[in-house]
Design a protein around this motif. Structure first.
Motif, short mmCIF file in Angstrom:
data_model
loop_
_atom_site.label_atom_id
_atom_site.label_comp_id
_atom_site.label_asym_id
_atom_site.label_seq_id
_atom_site.Cartn_x
_atom_site.Cartn_y
_atom_site.Cartn_z
N TRP A 344 27.02 40.23 24.03
CA TRP A 344 27.45 40.89 25.01
C TRP A 344 28.24 41.72 24.77
CZ3 TRP A 344 25.71 39.94 29.63
CH2 TRP A 344 24.44 39.36 30.14
N ILE A 345 28.36 42.55 24.23
CA ILE A 345 29.87 43.06 23.57
C ILE A 345 29.77 44.38 24.20
CG2 ILE A 345 30.60 44.69 22.29
CD1 ILE A 345 30.30 42.05 20.12
N THR A 346 30.42 44.67 25.52
CA THR A 346 30.86 45.90 26.18
C THR A 346 32.02 45.79 26.67
OG1 THR A 346 30.64 44.68 28.41
CG2 THR A 346 28.20 45.05 27.34
N PRO A 347 32.87 46.70 26.74
CA PRO A 347 33.72 47.08 26.95
C PRO A 347 34.80 46.05 28.57
CG PRO A 347 32.78 49.48 26.34
CD PRO A 347 32.13 48.29 26.73
N VAL A 348 33.02 46.16 29.65
CA VAL A 348 33.50 45.04 30.98
C VAL A 348 33.36 43.90 30.12
CG1 VAL A 348 32.80 47.31 31.64
CG2 VAL A 348 31.60 45.25 31.72
N THR A 349 33.04 43.04 29.29
CA THR A 349 32.41 41.83 29.51
C THR A 349 34.16 41.08 28.45
OG1 THR A 349 30.57 42.22 28.12
CG2 THR A 349 31.80 40.26 27.72
N PRO A 350 35.20 41.23 28.49
CA PRO A 350 36.12 40.41 28.05
C PRO A 350 37.49 40.89 29.69
CG PRO A 350 35.85 41.72 26.66
CD PRO A 350 35.72 42.25 27.47
N ILE A 351 37.27 41.30 30.62
CA ILE A 351 37.94 41.80 31.62
C ILE A 351 36.89 40.43 32.62
CG2 ILE A 351 37.22 43.70 32.55
CD1 ILE A 351 40.65 42.36 33.11
N THR A 352 36.07 40.81 32.59
CA THR A 352 34.82 39.77 33.67
C THR A 352 35.14 38.16 33.19
OG1 THR A 352 33.28 41.86 33.46
CG2 THR A 352 32.63 39.37 34.57
N GLY A 353 35.22 38.17 31.58
CA GLY A 353 35.31 36.72 31.30
C GLY A 353 36.78 36.03 31.97
N LEU A 354 38.26 36.93 31.42
CA LEU A 354 39.14 36.23 31.72
C LEU A 354 39.39 36.88 33.37
CD1 LEU A 354 41.00 38.63 29.37
CD2 LEU A 354 40.53 36.66 29.20
N ILE A 355 39.08 37.29 34.48
CA ILE A 355 39.00 37.30 35.46
C ILE A 355 38.30 35.71 35.60
CG2 ILE A 355 38.25 37.70 37.73
CD1 ILE A 355 38.33 40.79 36.86
N PHE A 356 37.46 35.10 35.35
CA PHE A 356 36.61 34.29 35.47
C PHE A 356 37.45 32.78 35.54
CE2 PHE A 356 33.97 30.64 34.25
CZ PHE A 356 33.48 29.95 35.90
N ALA A 357 37.41 33.65 34.20
CA ALA A 357 38.73 32.05 33.68
C ALA A 357 40.25 31.92 34.95
CB ALA A 357 39.05 32.44 32.04
N GLY A 358 41.18 32.98 34.86
CA GLY A 358 41.95 33.30 35.72
C GLY A 358 41.61 32.85 36.89
N PHE A 359 39.51 32.92 38.22
CA PHE A 359 39.95 32.51 39.27
C PHE A 359 40.10 30.63 38.75
CE2 PHE A 359 36.18 31.24 41.79
CZ PHE A 359 37.17 31.54 42.71
N ILE A 360 39.17 30.04 38.46
CA ILE A 360 39.00 28.71 37.72
C ILE A 360 40.61 27.92 37.78
CG2 ILE A 360 38.00 26.76 35.97
CD1 ILE A 360 35.98 28.46 38.11
N PHE A 361 41.78 28.84 36.59
CA PHE A 361 42.92 28.18 36.98
C PHE A 361 43.49 28.46 38.09
CE2 PHE A 361 42.38 28.89 32.23
CZ PHE A 361 43.13 27.90 32.19
N TRP A 362 43.58 29.39 38.91
CA TRP A 362 44.22 28.85 40.22
C TRP A 362 43.58 28.34 41.28
CZ3 TRP A 362 41.83 30.26 44.85
CH2 TRP A 362 42.91 31.14 45.92
N LEU A 363 42.20 29.11 41.15
CA LEU A 363 41.85 27.26 42.59
C LEU A 363 42.25 26.16 41.89
CD1 LEU A 363 39.22 27.94 43.77
CD2 LEU A 363 37.83 26.56 42.66
N PHE A 364 42.40 25.38 40.73
CA PHE A 364 43.32 24.12 40.59
C PHE A 364 44.38 24.25 40.50
CE2 PHE A 364 39.21 23.92 38.41
CZ PHE A 364 38.79 22.31 38.10
N CYS A 365 45.43 25.46 40.79
CA CYS A 365 46.42 25.29 40.68
C CYS A 365 47.37 25.12 42.23
CB CYS A 365 47.43 26.44 39.50
SG CYS A 365 47.45 26.24 38.47
#
Length: 385
Positions: A344-365
């Motif tokens: 899954w190495i692409t230039p958009v993979t890291p930012i997509t994963g970080l947005i997903f993780a950030g959304f999960i953290f935001w949802l609980f907070c």
């Protein structure tokens, strides 16, 4: 008196006036809140321009041009003759999140055993929801099940090696499961321990007061990373020869200790806000120290510092990502670990994963923040809601 002189006296009450326009129509609300003054109008125009400039592009990248399904990185790139076109990257690669979703939730927990953390999650929600609803009765029994029975059952379900369950060692745990476990233990331990530390810091006994002050100031004076390193490296040094402590348990101890020190200062702020007359009134009724604290002082102090308590909980929930420093992978850690996956190495993979993780953290907070606001309104007795 001549009745003609009383002609001006009203014989009927005036009817109710219609509500102001601003409470009934959208245009009225806009005029009142966004266009009331020239300065408000200018700020509204600037904010609207910024939104029009940024939001369409974000929505296009996040949703409209995003890739939602696929099995490897080829679906998230534009292939031309001779290789990958440098400027041909598509939108967000949600196919990466979908392919690795279970790993983000459970880490490397065996696939055929993942029904166990799912069952733990169901039990957690089933006990938490009635605990959070004020009108549900039997709070004492609910608290006993949630804070005493549930952790024991959850441990044996997750770890296994009992009742025929396969043993799953903690190095295989990861993802959101680890984040929630660390947060739950930290929150469940830090509140009662923080209360005891706050009371100890205000104690009249010098030894207890000095111990509590030293503990709080030392822990608050170092970053959480240092506490985790000390729990991971130094804690085994205090054990008898041949004894060992699981790395995950060391992280739990470090997080709980760190959160307790901060919680103690939040509770102490609430205790100092209680008027001295409350304590004197309890003493005049013949209440013992612990009765006074349990029935009079602490209920008022905790109510006053609900925002600070929840703020500490939110900070603790986000700080659990630091356990990756000692080789454990929470939600953010397991997402970052997958960035090196050649599939899954692409230039958009890291930012997509970080947005997903950030959304999960935001949802609980955000959920904790909204429940905090609800409890503040529920416990408000000042008649100024």
């Amino acid at each position: 008196m001549n009745p003609k002189n009383l002609a001006y006296v009203r014989t009927e009450m005036l009817g109710p006036e219609p509500a102001p326009l601003s409470t009934k129509t959208i245009s009225g609300w806009i005029r009142t809140n966004l266009l009331a003054t020239p300065k408000d109008t200018a700020l509204t125009v600037i904010a609207a321009a910024l939104l029009l400039w940024t939001v369409p592009g974000m929505l296009e990248w996040l949703f409209f041009d995003a890739v939602w399904s696929g099995s490897d990185r080829s679906v998230c790139t534009t292939i031309v003759q001779g290789g990958i076109q440098p400027d041909g990257w598509k939108g967000a690669c949600w196919a990466f999140v979908g392919d690795r979703f279970q790993q983000f939730m459970f880490g490397r927990y065996p696939i055929d055993e993942r029904w166990r953390p799912m069952l733990v999650a169901i039990l957690f929600v089933a006990l938490l929801v009635p605990m959070l609803i004020p009108k549900v009765p039997r709070k004492g029994l609910n608290a006993l099940l949630f804070f005493v029975v549930f952790p024991i059952v959850a441990f044996f379900l997750l770890h296994g090696n009992i009742f025929g369950l396969r043993e799953v060692e903690t190095p295989l745990w990861g993802g959101l499961m680890v984040t929630l476990i660390l947060s739950f233990v930290g929150i469940a331990v830090s509140l009662p321990v923080g209360i005891l530390l706050a009371l100890g810091r205000r104690s009249n006994m010098p030894v207890i007061r000095m111990f509590c002050v030293g503990f709080i100031e030392i822990i608050r004076g170092v970053p959480l990373i240092s506490v985790l390193f000390m729990a991971n490296v130094m804690l085994p040094l205090f054990l008898p020869t041949g004894w060992t402590i699981d790395n995950f348990l060391r992280a739990l101890v470090g997080v709980a200790i760190f959160a307790s020190a901060y919680m103690a200062e939040v509770i102490r702020g609430g205790l100092q806000a209680i008027p001295k007359g409350q304590s004197e009134g309890a003493d005049s009724l013949g209440l013992s120290y612990w009765q006074k604290m349990r029935l009079v002082i602490l209920p008022q102090a905790v109510k006053l510092v609900i925002p600070g308590i929840v703020n500490t909980f939110i900070g603790l929930f986000k700080d659990t990502s630091l356990v990756s420093i000692i080789g454990m992978f929470d939600l953010l850690g397991i997402v970052r670990l997958n960035f090196t996956d050649t599939t899954w190495i692409t230039p958009v993979t890291p930012i997509t994963g970080l947005i997903f993780a950030g959304f999960i953290f935001w949802l609980f907070c955000f959920g904790m923040s909204r429940y905090s606001a609800f409890m503040e309104r529920h416990l408000d007795t000042s008649h100024t809601r």
